[in-house]
Design an enzyme around this catalytic site. Structure first.
Site, mmCIF file in Angstrom:
data_model
loop_
_atom_site.group_PDB
_atom_site.id
_atom_site.type_symbol
_atom_site.label_atom_id
_atom_site.label_comp_id
_atom_site.label_asym_id
_atom_site.label_seq_id
_atom_site.Cartn_x
_atom_site.Cartn_y
_atom_site.Cartn_z
ATOM 1 N N GLU A 1 14.756 -2.840 35.034
ATOM 2 C CA GLU A 1 15.399 -3.036 36.322
ATOM 3 C C GLU A 1 16.125 -1.745 36.674
ATOM 4 O OE1 GLU A 1 16.634 -7.545 37.132
ATOM 5 O OE2 GLU A 1 17.873 -6.574 35.616
ATOM 6 N N GLU B 1 15.574 -18.849 34.906
ATOM 7 C CA GLU B 1 15.145 -17.500 34.565
ATOM 8 C C GLU B 1 15.994 -17.062 33.380
ATOM 9 O OE1 GLU B 1 14.675 -13.096 36.707
ATOM 10 O OE2 GLU B 1 15.761 -14.719 37.710
#
Length: 269
Positions: A251, A169
């Site tokens: 986020e 990721e």
């Protein structure tokens, strides 16, 4: 991230299947400003609710909601060709080091595929351009911690499905607020696309590499492949790996804020 409910905490990471049932309380719309309420017909406040937008889809990804309490809503604003406008608002309290939600635009793989004609996956040794343009603004009404970031998923094979665990990721943080911090430890400072970035590396169920911009920005025009090739040169990822997913969102760790994307596009090749 994982199934339609997985992103990561910067300290802990979990598979979406264990988190998708996280509940969000009612009355969320009362926290949105007037511009958000005007888009109410297109709003999605259910955990992990998805909204199609051409080759993209919006994901109200609340994978970490069980580490705190609050809500997240995500809505579409417009679509013009491959360019979209969208927004999200949230309010979260709880563990300050844990991500509660990652409302995001998704292109390609996100624990499975929702749309075709994305141009993905592409093998890294093809050095295919991944041109991503993003203009946005963040309005905080209760100070907390957040980032605004791209999230790229890499696999070691092209034929991925919902069962395919990623190999890597790769995050590209354009902005951050409060005590938001990436997973892992700082490796080095690099210069890419005329800006400096601190590179962090860590490991969860897969390897996580995060490029954190030195100084926030509210717009970007990047070839995200440059970040992937920097990792290839470091030997951190293999040139035979495949880029399978490109996401862009915020986020949210804690606090109350709204992110409005005035223009976003991601084009492969």
């Amino acid at each position: 991230m994982a199934a339609p409910g997985r992103h990561r905490s910067s300290r802990k990471r979990f598979l979406a299947a264990t988190l998708a049932a996280a509940a969000i309380g009612g009355g969320a719309f009362f926290g949105l400003d007037a511009s958000s309420r005007s888009a109410r017909a297109a709003d999605g406040c259910a955990p992990n609710e998805s909204t199609p937008m051409g080759k993209y889809w919006l994901n109200n990804n609340t994978w970490g909601a069980d580490t705190g309490s609050g809500w997240s809503c995500t809505w579409s604003a417009y679509q013009s060709g491959n360019t979209i406008g969208w927004g999200t608002a949230y309010e979260w309290s709880g563990a300050p080091e844990s991500v509660k939600s990652y409302a995001s635009s998704v292109l390609g793989w996100h624990w499975g595929w929702k749309s075709g004609a994305t141009g993905l996956p592409v093998r890294l040794d093809a050095k295919t351009p991944v041109r991503a343009k993003w203009t946005y603004k963040v309005k905080e009404t209760k100070a907390g911690a957040y980032n605004v970031a791209y999230d790229l998923w890499l696999h070691d094979r092209a034929d991925t499905d919902w069962r395919s665990r990623p190999k890597h990721e790769v995050m590209v943080w354009l902005a951050k607020g409060g005590a938001a911090a990436p997973l892992g430890t700082r490796q080095q400072r690099v210069k890419i696309a005329g800006a400096y970035w601190d590179l962090y590396s860590g490991k969860t169920g897969w390897n996580v590499h995060s490029f954190v911009r030195v100084g926030n920005t509210t717009s970007s025009d990047l070839d995200l492949n440059e970040f992937l090739q920097a990792l290839v040169r470091r030997g951190a990822v293999a040139k035979t790996d495949y880029l399978s997913g490109v996401e862009a969102g915020t986020e949210a760790f804690t606090g109350k804020a709204q992110l409005d994307t005035t223009a976003y596009s991601a084009d492969i090749g």
